[in-house]
Design an enzyme around this catalytic site. Structure first.
Site, PDB file in Angstrom:
ATOM      1  N   GLU A  56       0.812  -1.215   0.000  1.00  0.00           N
ATOM      2  CA  GLU A  56       0.000   0.000   0.000  1.00  0.00           C
ATOM      3  C   GLU A  56       0.850   1.271   0.000  1.00  0.00           C
ATOM      4  OE1 GLU A  56      -2.500  -3.269   1.897  1.00  0.00           O
ATOM      5  OE2 GLU A  56      -0.433  -2.542   2.127  1.00  0.00           O
ATOM      6  N   PHE A 118     -12.001  -6.614  13.686  1.00  0.00           N
ATOM      7  CA  PHE A 118     -10.928  -7.087  12.821  1.00  0.00           C
ATOM      8  C   PHE A 118     -10.532  -6.011  11.815  1.00  0.00           C
ATOM      9  CE2 PHE A 118      -9.602  -9.370   8.882  1.00  0.00           C
ATOM     10  CZ  PHE A 118      -8.406  -9.872   9.362  1.00  0.00           C
ATOM     11  N   GLN A 119      -9.268  -5.677  11.799  1.00  0.00           N
ATOM     12  CA  GLN A 119      -8.672  -4.670  10.925  1.00  0.00           C
ATOM     13  C   GLN A 119      -9.238  -3.270  11.150  1.00  0.00           C
ATOM     14  OE1 GLN A 119      -8.628  -6.164   6.816  1.00  0.00           O
ATOM     15  NE2 GLN A 119      -6.635  -7.091   7.234  1.00  0.00           N
ATOM     16  N   LYS A 168     -17.443   0.278   5.422  1.00  0.00           N
ATOM     17  CA  LYS A 168     -18.025  -0.746   4.568  1.00  0.00           C
ATOM     18  C   LYS A 168     -19.524  -0.565   4.381  1.00  0.00           C
ATOM     19  CE  LYS A 168     -17.727  -5.748   3.804  1.00  0.00           C
ATOM     20  NZ  LYS A 168     -17.206  -7.022   4.368  1.00  0.00           N
ATOM     21  N   MET A 482      24.783   7.141   2.094  1.00  0.00           N
ATOM     22  CA  MET A 482      24.758   8.462   2.706  1.00  0.00           C
ATOM     23  C   MET A 482      25.067   8.377   4.202  1.00  0.00           C
ATOM     24  SD  MET A 482      24.558  11.637   2.054  1.00  0.00           S
ATOM     25  CE  MET A 482      23.625  12.038   0.575  1.00  0.00           C
TER      26      MET A 482
END
Length: 568
Positions: A56, A118-119, A168, A482
């Site tokens: 993502e 959940f989530q 949702k 770096m």
């Protein structure tokens, strides 16, 4: 334009809203809570192009690359919970670099919020500090209005990311859909404001009277579409220009008035010019610490005119002589007619002397090598020659980024895409994917280090699946270069966990079906890069580079611009 009413689901309403806003591409990754939206996306094939990324964060960086090359709002989608939290680094990157995005993340149904469902994650609270606006849709009926507002906020004023959390239940609810685009308020001319008009006149007077003026410009020039106006003003007044890292490519690299890039790893001339200038016009830039160094010692002789669209940036870091809030193009257009030409031969001689010193002490030693380990600068310069200054260069973060800023060449605007303010390793590959999808007509080259590349190496799968003709170069020095450079210069060469044991990158690229090659010797460098650029599809090139090469000039963190290191 107001559309007729029709009854559809919230998910369909969102997708129709994207089309109304002119969106053609979405970068995303599906999951459980966003499944209703993806189910409806199935019916939009041919109208909305969805690019399946492999993480993502990559979706956000790809949307950034798309936005930065096209000037449009980038769009990405992710599911709830870890999908949403994985976008946060990319959103923060877009926020600090003023990149317009609309990020859509799913959320659990409202009845389950606050139950550790959940989530479930409080995406709004997490993203408020790094967005222009974060909003959670409550029902399908508000989707059209919220999306219109989201795009307006993302692209207006100082651009930036907007996050829309889409529960949702709102995705599946039915609603009467009608879309009405947000009306852009008519922009007042700069001289419509007496105070602004007075300040513009003062700025012109300062520039006309200056003996050693300079212009420092940033990405705000490209955001405003003010590239032509900037050059016209500089040429009319014979005023030298310098770019910040994010402003690179707004002015063609070969322009005779372009002195180079300012900042920590910028060119010698513009940094020394800053310290000697009597008037500085700073436009579309924000005085980053990477530009100023020690602020009390910054530009000690200059009266600074600061032009920026964001009023909050004026006098925030550097206290300036003349702040002007406004659109860069409008301000420049108002200034140009009154700008007078001056020769300023002594000033031009000073600049030429600084360029000559850098050529002799830094550039020649980097680019004139013909044997031994390959210099990163030489590899970047070879890419620049092969692309004739017409390629879009997308970098990751590290030494290769600074070498790319120094030795790439650009004929067109919006051609260097890099992570500036946040310095996000892993940015390069997904941002290059978005850049190429946004500008399929142009050659796009991702230049990465071996460290940053491995932070988003999985996006080779996106290249494979999308089939885009992206060119990828990994400059491999088997170090986090770096950090190692700082360890060498300031920590007694105590290389604490910066040396890397790397896999066979070409074998990995080949496993993704991408033609790959490796170059380890100078005689093979030019030919290897030409072969890559001539290839019609995606191509991966690994260049084995000198392990302990440093990028100079360098201004140590917190030091003055007077304290430039030309070597170790």
């Amino acid at each position: 334009m107001e559309q007729g009413t029709k009854k559809i689901t919230g998910a369909e309403a969102l997708l129709h809203s994207l089309i109304e806003e002119g969106v053609d591409t979405i970068f995303g990754y599906p999951g459980g809570t966003i499944m209703p939206l993806y189910d409806k996306l199935y019916d939009f094939h041919g109208r909305l192009n969805h690019i399946l990324v492999r993480h993502e964060q990559g979706a956000v960086h790809a949307a950034e690359g798309y936005a930065r090359t096209t000037g449009k709002v980038g769009v990405c989608m992710a599911t709830a919970g870890p999908g949403a939290t994985n976008t946060v680094t990319g959103i923060a990157d877009a926020f600090i670099d003023s990149t317009p995005l609309v990020c859509i993340t799913a959320q659990v149904p409202s009845d389950n919020l606050g139950t550790n469902f959940f989530q479930e994650a409080d995406t709004i609270s997490i993203t408020i500090p790094v967005t222009k606006w974060s909003y959670q849709i409550t029902n399908a009926g508000e989707v059209a209005e919220i999306m219109a507002k989201a795009f307006h906020i993302a692209r207006s004023g100082r651009p930036g990311p907007v996050l829309i959390s889409f529960p949702k239940h709102a995705q599946v609810e039915m609603t009467d859909y009608r879309y009405k685009k947000f009306r852009q308020p008519k922009k007042a001319a700069p001289n419509g404001n007496p105070d602004t008009d007075t300040r513009i006149a003062q700025a012109v007077g300062l520039l006309n009277a200056a003996r050693r003026p300079m212009i420092i410009f940033g990405q705000g020039i490209m955001i405003a579409g003010a590239e032509k106006e900037l050059v016209r003003l500089a040429e009319r007044g014979n005023i030298p220009m310098a770019s910040t890292l994010m402003g690179i490519s707004a002015v063609p690299s070969g322009h005779p008035l372009l002195a180079g890039n300012v900042g920590m790893h910028g060119n010698l001339a513009p940094n020394r010019m800053t310290q000697e200038s009597d008037v500085i016009l700073a436009i579309g830039m924000r005085f980053s610490d990477r530009v100023t160094g020690d602020i009390p010692k910054y530009a000690p002789k200059a009266k600074i005119i600061h032009v920026d669209i964001d009023r909050a940036e004026l006098n925030k870091i550097v206290k300036v002589y003349l702040p002007i809030q406004g659109d860069a193009r409008d301000i420049l257009r108002a200034m140009i007619p009154a700008i007078e030409r001056r020769q300023r031969e002594d000033w031009m001689d000073f600049i030429a002397a600084q360029k000559a010193e850098e050529q002799e002490t830094v550039i020649r030693g980097t680019l004139d090598r013909l044997s031994g380990c390959i210099s990163m600068g030489s590899a970047v310069a070879a890419v620049a020659r092969a692309g004739n200054g017409n390629a879009i260069i997308v970098t990751d973060v590290g030494q290769h980024q600074m070498f790319s800023a120094r030795y790439s060449r650009f004929n067109k605007t919006r051609s260097l895409i890099t992570s500036g303010g946040l310095g996000t390793m892993g940015f390069g590959l997904p941002a290059a994917i978005g850049a190429k999808i946004g500008r399929p007509d142009r050659e796009v080259v991702a230049i990465m280090g071996d460290g940053g590349f491995q932070m988003s190496i999985q996006e080779l799968g996106t290249v494979m699946q999308s089939g885009i003709a992206l060119k990828m170069v990994v400059l491999n020095n088997s170090f986090l270069g770096m950090v190692r450079q700082w360890q060498q210069l300031f920590f007694g060469r105590r290389y604490s966990h910066t040396e890397m044991a790397n896999p066979d990158f070409t074998a990995i690229a080949s496993a993704y079906g991408i033609p790959a090659a490796r170059v380890a010797e100078y005689p093979d460098l030019e030919a290897g890069i030409k072969k890559m650029m001539a290839h019609k599809g995606p191509y991966f090139l690994e260049v084995i580079c000198e392990k302990e090469e440093n990028v100079f000039p360098m201004i140590p963190s917190g030091a003055s611009l007077d304290d430039i290191l030309l070597n170790g």
